[in-house]
Enzyme design. Structure first.
Site, PDB file in Angstrom:
ATOM      1  CG  ASP A  37      -2.076  -0.976   1.101  1.00 21.32           C
ATOM      2  OD1 ASP A  37      -2.272  -1.633   0.158  1.00 21.32           O
ATOM      3  OD2 ASP A  37      -2.191  -1.488   2.321  1.00 21.32           O
ATOM      4  CD  GLU A 204      -9.100  -4.230   0.110  1.00 25.30           C
ATOM      5  OE1 GLU A 204      -9.413  -4.256   1.204  1.00 25.30           O
ATOM      6  OE2 GLU A 204      -7.845  -4.932  -0.256  1.00 25.30           O
TER       7      GLU A 204
END
Length: 325
Positions: A37, A204
């Site tokens: 991420d 997401e």
């Protein structure tokens, strides 16, 4: 044939057809791992690049260019988050922005598989380790039974309004606003801007980006993690999708005109070659490379564990009005 099965078969066919067309990531040198991420930004004062990533107190890596050589430069939350949560020592999904002389880094605190989640924020004027002030929770939180999960934050500023996208599983991706200080929730009810009710789930890692006449909603779809112990069915691993709208607050559709709140989404980047499960993406306008998509992925020549994930950067071609890498 059910609509869900039809969408899955069409997505699988798309992945097969386009896997050969994806460009490989730009070469990366130095410490390119520890990139789950990622969030990338270039310091205004000296042009140094900073990379932040999920895990612990949020790792910091720096480099002289977006492709490296990357070197470890400490952590953001040296004592963990001040949010009162079991996950305070393991912050997720950083999102960093420069606003009026200050760097704002948003992050999530949660426990895997639960809605006991909160979005926090830390600030610094330099981004160096030891200079970050943790302000704790923005008050964008979730609990069991809510329609959303307060993780994976992303800020976009539009006409003086501070919009914050977030979400994963449950109702997928939502949008709310922060107050003018960028450190606290405005109280505005979150609105749903993306929902996928088909396999694979979840959606997401929202990232909103404006170019031309459109706002682009990038998101990761599929199974993100644990590939070393339980690999998903081919096509169900992480991949990067996009929808677009002329309004930041909604109406996002994919290239075929399917609403993003009705399982729409156009594939941007999927597994190909030794690139497996790309996701956790962002967009950056680099002064050298131009507009780029950055993300993490598993290099199958290295290993499939979460710790093996490395930084990927691809140049984006916007000539069709849709991002092509």
């Amino acid at each position: 044939m059910s609509p869900s099965l039809l969408r899955f078969l069409l997505l699988a066919l798309t992945l097969t057809v386009f896997s050969a067309a994806f460009s490989n990531p730009l070469p990366c040198t130095g410490q390119c791992h520890d990139a789950h991420d990622p969030s990338l930004i270039r310091r205004t004062s000296d042009g140094k690049y900073f990379r932040f990533a999920t895990g612990g107190g949020i790792s910091i890596h720096t480099a002289s260019s977006i492709t490296g050589p990357w070197a470890n430069a400490g952590t953001v939350l040296t004592k963990g988050s001040s949010i009162n949560s079991p996950g305070a020592g393991d912050a997720w999904a950083p999102d960093v922005h420069y606003v009026s002389g200050t760097y704002y880094l948003y992050y999530a605190v949660s426990s895997f598989g639960t809605q006991q989640s909160a979005i926090g924020v830390a600030t610094s004027t330099s981004m160096d380790t030891g200079t970050w002030t943790d302000h704790g929770s923005t008050s964008v939180t979730s609990k069991t039974g809510d329609e959303y999960n307060a993780i994976d934050p992303n800020l976009i500023q539009v006409a003086g309004t501070n919009y914050l996208a977030f979400g994963s599983f449950w109702g997928d991706i939502f949008l709310t606003t922060l107050s003018s200080n960028l450190e606290s929730w405005s109280g505005a009810k979150p609105i749903q801007i993306e929902l996928n009710t088909t396999v694979p789930r979840p959606s997401e890692g929202a990232f909103l980006y404006h170019t031309g006449s459109y706002y682009y909603l990038f998101f990761s779809s599929g199974s993100c993690c644990g590939y070393d112990t339980s690999r998903p069915t081919p096509g169900n691993e992480y991949k990067i999708m996009v929808c677009r709208s002329k309004s930041v607050t909604g109406g996002y559709v994919d290239k075929n005109g399917v609403s993003c709140t009705s399982s729409g989404g156009t594939l941007v980047l999927g597994s190909h070659g030794n690139v497996y499960g790309p996701g956790g993406q962002g967009i950056y306008d680099d002064p050298v490379q131009g507009s780029v998509l950055y993300y993490h992925y598993v290099d199958t020549n290295i290993g499939y564990s979460d710790g093996d994930k490395v930084l990927g950067v691809n140049k984006i071609n916007w000539s069709t009005g849709w991002p092509v890498v």
